[in-house]
Design a protein around this motif. Structure first.
Motif, PDB file in Angstrom:
ATOM      1  N   ASP A  14      57.809  -3.790  26.257  1.00  0.00           N
ATOM      2  CA  ASP A  14      58.133  -5.138  25.808  1.00  0.00           C
ATOM      3  C   ASP A  14      59.569  -5.175  25.347  1.00  0.00           C
ATOM      4  O   ASP A  14      59.860  -5.506  24.210  1.00  0.00           O
ATOM      5  CB  ASP A  14      57.196  -5.513  24.669  1.00  0.00           C
ATOM      6  CG  ASP A  14      56.500  -6.839  24.939  1.00  0.00           C
ATOM      7  OD1 ASP A  14      56.870  -7.477  25.933  1.00  0.00           O
ATOM      8  OD2 ASP A  14      55.607  -7.217  24.166  1.00  0.00           O
ATOM      9  N   GLU A  15      60.481  -4.840  26.252  1.00  0.00           N
ATOM     10  CA  GLU A  15      61.877  -4.688  25.864  1.00  0.00           C
ATOM     11  C   GLU A  15      62.464  -5.977  25.330  1.00  0.00           C
ATOM     12  O   GLU A  15      63.276  -5.974  24.410  1.00  0.00           O
ATOM     13  CB  GLU A  15      62.680  -4.201  27.072  1.00  0.00           C
ATOM     14  CG  GLU A  15      64.123  -3.865  26.731  1.00  0.00           C
ATOM     15  CD  GLU A  15      64.879  -3.369  27.943  1.00  0.00           C
ATOM     16  OE1 GLU A  15      66.095  -3.151  27.808  1.00  0.00           O
ATOM     17  OE2 GLU A  15      64.267  -3.206  29.010  1.00  0.00           O
ATOM     18  N   GLU A  16      62.030  -7.137  25.923  1.00  0.00           N
ATOM     19  CA  GLU A  16      62.626  -8.382  25.468  1.00  0.00           C
ATOM     20  C   GLU A  16      62.222  -8.744  24.048  1.00  0.00           C
ATOM     21  O   GLU A  16      62.838  -9.603  23.422  1.00  0.00           O
ATOM     22  CB  GLU A  16      62.314  -9.541  26.429  1.00  0.00           C
ATOM     23  CG  GLU A  16      60.869  -9.941  26.476  1.00  0.00           C
ATOM     24  CD  GLU A  16      60.138  -9.267  27.625  1.00  0.00           C
ATOM     25  OE1 GLU A  16      59.149  -9.838  28.079  1.00  0.00           O
ATOM     26  OE2 GLU A  16      60.550  -8.180  28.037  1.00  0.00           O
ATOM     27  N   GLU A  17      61.157  -8.106  23.535  1.00  0.00           N
ATOM     28  CA  GLU A  17      60.798  -8.356  22.142  1.00  0.00           C
ATOM     29  C   GLU A  17      61.882  -7.822  21.215  1.00  0.00           C
ATOM     30  O   GLU A  17      62.102  -8.348  20.132  1.00  0.00           O
ATOM     31  CB  GLU A  17      59.451  -7.694  21.825  1.00  0.00           C
ATOM     32  CG  GLU A  17      58.270  -8.276  22.601  1.00  0.00           C
ATOM     33  CD  GLU A  17      58.055  -9.749  22.296  1.00  0.00           C
ATOM     34  OE1 GLU A  17      58.287 -10.160  21.142  1.00  0.00           O
ATOM     35  OE2 GLU A  17      57.683 -10.496  23.215  1.00  0.00           O
ATOM     36  N   ASP A  18      62.562  -6.740  21.615  1.00  0.00           N
ATOM     37  CA  ASP A  18      63.643  -6.171  20.809  1.00  0.00           C
ATOM     38  C   ASP A  18      64.995  -6.774  21.173  1.00  0.00           C
ATOM     39  O   ASP A  18      65.884  -6.844  20.337  1.00  0.00           O
ATOM     40  CB  ASP A  18      63.699  -4.647  21.007  1.00  0.00           C
ATOM     41  CG  ASP A  18      62.470  -3.958  20.444  1.00  0.00           C
ATOM     42  OD1 ASP A  18      61.983  -4.407  19.386  1.00  0.00           O
ATOM     43  OD2 ASP A  18      61.995  -3.002  21.069  1.00  0.00           O
ATOM     44  N   ASP A  19      65.165  -7.184  22.415  1.00  0.00           N
ATOM     45  CA  ASP A  19      66.448  -7.696  22.889  1.00  0.00           C
ATOM     46  C   ASP A  19      66.374  -9.216  22.996  1.00  0.00           C
ATOM     47  O   ASP A  19      65.764  -9.767  23.914  1.00  0.00           O
ATOM     48  CB  ASP A  19      66.770  -7.079  24.256  1.00  0.00           C
ATOM     49  CG  ASP A  19      68.221  -7.297  24.663  1.00  0.00           C
ATOM     50  OD1 ASP A  19      68.737  -8.398  24.408  1.00  0.00           O
ATOM     51  OD2 ASP A  19      68.823  -6.372  25.238  1.00  0.00           O
ATOM     52  N   ARG A  20      67.011  -9.902  22.048  1.00  0.00           N
ATOM     53  CA  ARG A  20      66.931 -11.357  22.005  1.00  0.00           C
ATOM     54  C   ARG A  20      67.605 -11.996  23.223  1.00  0.00           C
ATOM     55  O   ARG A  20      67.228 -13.087  23.637  1.00  0.00           O
ATOM     56  CB  ARG A  20      67.578 -11.855  20.708  1.00  0.00           C
ATOM     57  CG  ARG A  20      67.414 -13.347  20.440  1.00  0.00           C
ATOM     58  CD  ARG A  20      65.985 -13.706  20.085  1.00  0.00           C
ATOM     59  NE  ARG A  20      65.588 -13.145  18.828  1.00  0.00           N
ATOM     60  CZ  ARG A  20      65.771 -13.733  17.632  1.00  0.00           C
ATOM     61  NH1 ARG A  20      66.361 -14.911  17.567  1.00  0.00           N
ATOM     62  NH2 ARG A  20      65.351 -13.158  16.528  1.00  0.00           N
ATOM     63  N   PHE A  21      68.612 -11.333  23.791  1.00  0.00           N
ATOM     64  CA  PHE A  21      69.275 -11.854  24.989  1.00  0.00           C
ATOM     65  C   PHE A  21      68.281 -11.947  26.147  1.00  0.00           C
ATOM     66  O   PHE A  21      68.204 -12.971  26.839  1.00  0.00           O
ATOM     67  CB  PHE A  21      70.454 -10.965  25.369  1.00  0.00           C
ATOM     68  CG  PHE A  21      71.126 -11.346  26.662  1.00  0.00           C
ATOM     69  CD1 PHE A  21      71.968 -12.442  26.717  1.00  0.00           C
ATOM     70  CD2 PHE A  21      70.911 -10.617  27.823  1.00  0.00           C
ATOM     71  CE1 PHE A  21      72.594 -12.807  27.902  1.00  0.00           C
ATOM     72  CE2 PHE A  21      71.520 -10.964  29.011  1.00  0.00           C
ATOM     73  CZ  PHE A  21      72.365 -12.068  29.051  1.00  0.00           C
ATOM     74  N   LEU A  22      67.499 -10.890  26.360  1.00  0.00           N
ATOM     75  CA  LEU A  22      66.495 -10.909  27.419  1.00  0.00           C
ATOM     76  C   LEU A  22      65.437 -11.968  27.143  1.00  0.00           C
ATOM     77  O   LEU A  22      64.982 -12.670  28.052  1.00  0.00           O
ATOM     78  CB  LEU A  22      65.837  -9.535  27.549  1.00  0.00           C
ATOM     79  CG  LEU A  22      66.748  -8.382  27.988  1.00  0.00           C
ATOM     80  CD1 LEU A  22      65.972  -7.076  27.991  1.00  0.00           C
ATOM     81  CD2 LEU A  22      67.334  -8.649  29.361  1.00  0.00           C
ATOM     82  N   ALA A  23      65.045 -12.082  25.884  1.00  0.00           N
ATOM     83  CA  ALA A  23      64.036 -13.077  25.526  1.00  0.00           C
ATOM     84  C   ALA A  23      64.539 -14.494  25.790  1.00  0.00           C
ATOM     85  O   ALA A  23      63.776 -15.366  26.215  1.00  0.00           O
ATOM     86  CB  ALA A  23      63.652 -12.915  24.056  1.00  0.00           C
ATOM     87  N   PHE A  24      65.835 -14.728  25.535  1.00  0.00           N
ATOM     88  CA  PHE A  24      66.374 -16.071  25.753  1.00  0.00           C
ATOM     89  C   PHE A  24      66.358 -16.434  27.241  1.00  0.00           C
ATOM     90  O   PHE A  24      66.106 -17.592  27.592  1.00  0.00           O
ATOM     91  CB  PHE A  24      67.805 -16.181  25.220  1.00  0.00           C
ATOM     92  CG  PHE A  24      68.389 -17.549  25.387  1.00  0.00           C
ATOM     93  CD1 PHE A  24      68.137 -18.538  24.447  1.00  0.00           C
ATOM     94  CD2 PHE A  24      69.157 -17.871  26.501  1.00  0.00           C
ATOM     95  CE1 PHE A  24      68.647 -19.819  24.607  1.00  0.00           C
ATOM     96  CE2 PHE A  24      69.666 -19.142  26.674  1.00  0.00           C
ATOM     97  CZ  PHE A  24      69.406 -20.122  25.720  1.00  0.00           C
TER      98      PHE A  24
END
Length: 661
Positions: A14-24
């Motif tokens: 769940d990398e985007e949970e740590d990386d807000r750029f990916l989550a955005f």
């Protein structure tokens, strides 16, 4: 043919949970195309999903482009508004428009890809401008003669515009309008380039296109009239049948061949030249040469298309201007007419696997939870060589996804090694990139020198426009060429707007930095233990931002670019400093603009201070607060060739960006 992108043994993450750029990016796609629409596309399996949804790389690239414009920081509202507008502009051609009936009829069977420089008639009217390199993929709506003259006019439309535009037809094509050769008629498709625009002046006259020699007529082998024309006129001559003696006596040829490759532009004396390699039905090859302004014609060609050449000029190698090994070659002469059967880009179904991306997994499981780990497919374009284009792949590609013959690859990861390949005559760098699924080596090809500013170990980068191939040793190789369409590299770790854009990062504590849970950490800190601060001024290479060393001959040399650079250096800070927050302290180093931001002074201004003031200057910075980006710069491969100055070479943390709080 199907390309299987199965994952094995890596498990979900769940990398985007740590990386807000990916989550955005995932949030932005859901905002542009709701999840329900994406699910419907996936369920249809093979109906052109890439045209209905924005690719992951398209969103990421657009977000980063906006960040570059708003260096002081962006908001989610700014980013989403820009994305919505860009997506609307890009796809407004799909909105129903009132087009001529003959254009609508042809559009139903329109399956080819746009040529790279294609512009629409609507956009010409909007901008009131047309460059010579622009391509028009037009449909003839009407042919008429200007009253009181013998000048032929073509009224043209296209598949993406509601407007039409008139063209003064060049006289070399008049025979193709008049019977019995009247192939230029209503409903015929043509490609044009090298056009000049005649605009309406103060309301008088209409906007029209002036005559251009560079027009190619499209043929359709499935249409009886076109098939008869090709069979009767172009299938009797082959490359092997061309005789130099016959050419000298005035014999002309009509040839039909496939475009195998389109060469780069060359300089031959004072002339420019482009070579196009043609292959006929017998497998024989000939060069088709374009000289000077004729090079514009190459804008209308695509690899894999069939080209019919009526009366090409046939040149012999005895002519001193050729500089070719072949005995004969073809040229675009004053009597030459060109027809083309465009290559119809094939499509390939790519399996989408569950693991690797939580958002992708949720979507796939919703579509069909019974088909784990392969639950759906995405249809992507495939060229004549069998390479699948991932430019519009809707999900984020991971290193574990990569296979042979992929183009338009986009990756997001951390650099663990980078160096110049000194055994290459060209300017080539090898970069080792790591994401949550694995590592990959990428070869970066530059025209003359490094052009991506400062990039180093530990930095997080976004890179697009790569291709993959299998080496002779059966190892997957990734290549990136600076001048390729879509080739783009952004250093996320040094992006100024990232520090001030709360929608793109999650604040970390320094204790998280020490644990190394993510790649680039954004932290709010103050300067501590200022008495141990070390300030040095060193020279760096302007192009790459890396430090200069003295070579054995005493000349300045960039160890990163592996070249002499005596006239391309600039003075910059090298700063060793301790930063702290409520949880921990970290000793880190930085250089360039980041060091100047922390010190609140430029190297030149610092030099102007008296020596005693230079010594006490750091004390004025005690407890100053900053938002900083910190990376682990020691995360590199064994045997890395990177060199750092003594005193910081053992410090594992680099501050790549700073903004005063």
């Amino acid at each position: 043919m199907e390309l299987d992108l199965r994952r094995g043994g890596l498990g979900d993450h769940d990398e985007e949970e740590d990386d807000r750029f990916l989550a955005f990016i995932e949030r932005a796609r859901s905002a542009i195309v709701p999840e329900t629409a994406l699910l419907n596309c996936l369920e249809r399996r093979g109906e052109g999903m890439e045209s209905a949804t924005p690719g992951w790389g398209w969103i990421a690239s657009r977000v980063l482009r906006t960040c570059g414009v708003y260096s002081s920081g962006v908001t989610a509202a700014i980013l989403l508004a820009d994305l919505h507008q860009a997506w609307h502009d890009q796809h407004r051609s799909s909105i129903s428009k009132k087009r001529p009936e003959c254009v609508k009829l042809l559009q139903r069977n329109h399956r080819r890809s746009k040529l790279p420089n294609t512009v629409t008639i609507d956009s010409i009217y909007e901008k009131n401008f047309l460059s010579l390199n622009s391509v028009l993929e037009a449909v003839i709506v009407d042919v008429y003669v200007l009253p009181g003259t013998n000048v032929y006019m073509l009224t043209m439309g296209d598949f993406w515009s509601s407007n039409t535009m008139d063209l003064y037809l060049h006289r070399r094509y008049y025979d193709l309008v008049q019977p019995p050769n009247g192939i230029l008629k209503k409903g015929r498709e043509v490609f044009l380039t090298g056009c000049h625009l005649r605009t309406a002046v103060e309301g008088f006259g209409n906007t029209r296109l002036l005559p251009t020699e560079y027009l190619i007529i499209l043929l359709d082998e499935d249409q009886d009239d076109d098939a008869i024309l090709l069979g009767a006129q172009f299938c009797s001559d082959t490359f092997a049948s061309i005789s130099a003696n016959a050419v000298n006596t005035g014999v002309s040829y009509s040839l039909y061949a496939r475009i195998e490759s389109i060469g780069a532009q060359e300089e031959i004396g004072s002339l420019q030249r482009k070579q196009i390699t043609l292959v006929d039905s017998d497998g024989s090859k000939l060069k088709f040469l374009l000289w000077g302004e004729q090079i514009l014609l190459a804008n209308l060609f695509s690899v894999g298309s069939m080209v019919a050449l009526d009366r090409p000029y046939i040149a012999s190698s005895v002519e001193n201007t050729l500089h070719l090994e072949e005995e004969l070659c073809l040229e675009y002469g004053s009597a030459t007419q060109l027809y083309i059967v465009p290559y119809i880009q094939q499509e390939e179904q790519v399996y989408v696997a569950l693991s690797g991306n939580s958002q992708r997994s949720r979507l796939m499981a919703t579509v069909d939870p019974s088909q784990s780990p392969l639950v759906s497919q995405v249809t992507l374009p495939c060229d004549s060589q069998g390479s699948v284009d991932f430019t519009n792949y809707p999900f984020r590609p991971f290193i574990v996804d990569l296979r042979h013959k992929m183009t338009g690859i986009t990756l997001y990861g951390v650099i663990t090694d980078i160096y110049r390949e000194t055994n290459e005559a060209a300017f080539v760098f090898s970069m080792k990139l790591e994401d949550a699924t694995g590592v990959a080596w990428i070869r970066l090809h530059f025209g003359e020198s490094w052009s991506l500013r400062r990039i180093s170990v530990g930095h997080t980068v976004y890179i697009s426009g790569m291709t993959s191939s299998m080496s002779k040793r059966m190892r997957l190789e990734l290549s990136w060429f600076e001048n390729d369409p879509g080739a783009h590299v952004v250093n996320i770790s040094t992006l100024p707007s990232m520090l001030n854009s709360s929608c793109l990062h999650r604040l970390s504590c320094l204790s998280n930095v020490l644990s190394g849970t993510t790649s680039t950490h954004i932290c709010k800190v103050w300067l501590s233990q200022i008495e141990e601060c070390q300030i040095d001024v060193r020279e760096t290479h302007v192009r790459c931002g890396h430090f200069i060393w003295k070579s054995a001959d005493g000349l300045p040399e960039c160890s990163f670019c592996d070249c002499k650079c005596s006239s391309k250096v600039v003075s910059t800070f090298l700063l060793k400093i301790t930063v702290a927050d409520e949880m921990a302290k970290v000793c880190a180093w930085c250089s360039g603009q980041t060091a100047s931001e922390l010190l609140q002074i430029t190297p030149d201004e610092f030099y102007m201070l008296p020596e005693d003031e230079q010594l006490i200057y750091p004390s004025s910075l005690e407890n100053e607060k900053f938002t900083v980006a910190i990376v682990n710069c020691q995360k590199r491969s064994n045997g890395s060739r990177r060199r750092l100055p003594p005193g910081i070479d053992k410090i594992p943390w680099e501050i790549t960006g700073a903004s005063k709080s």
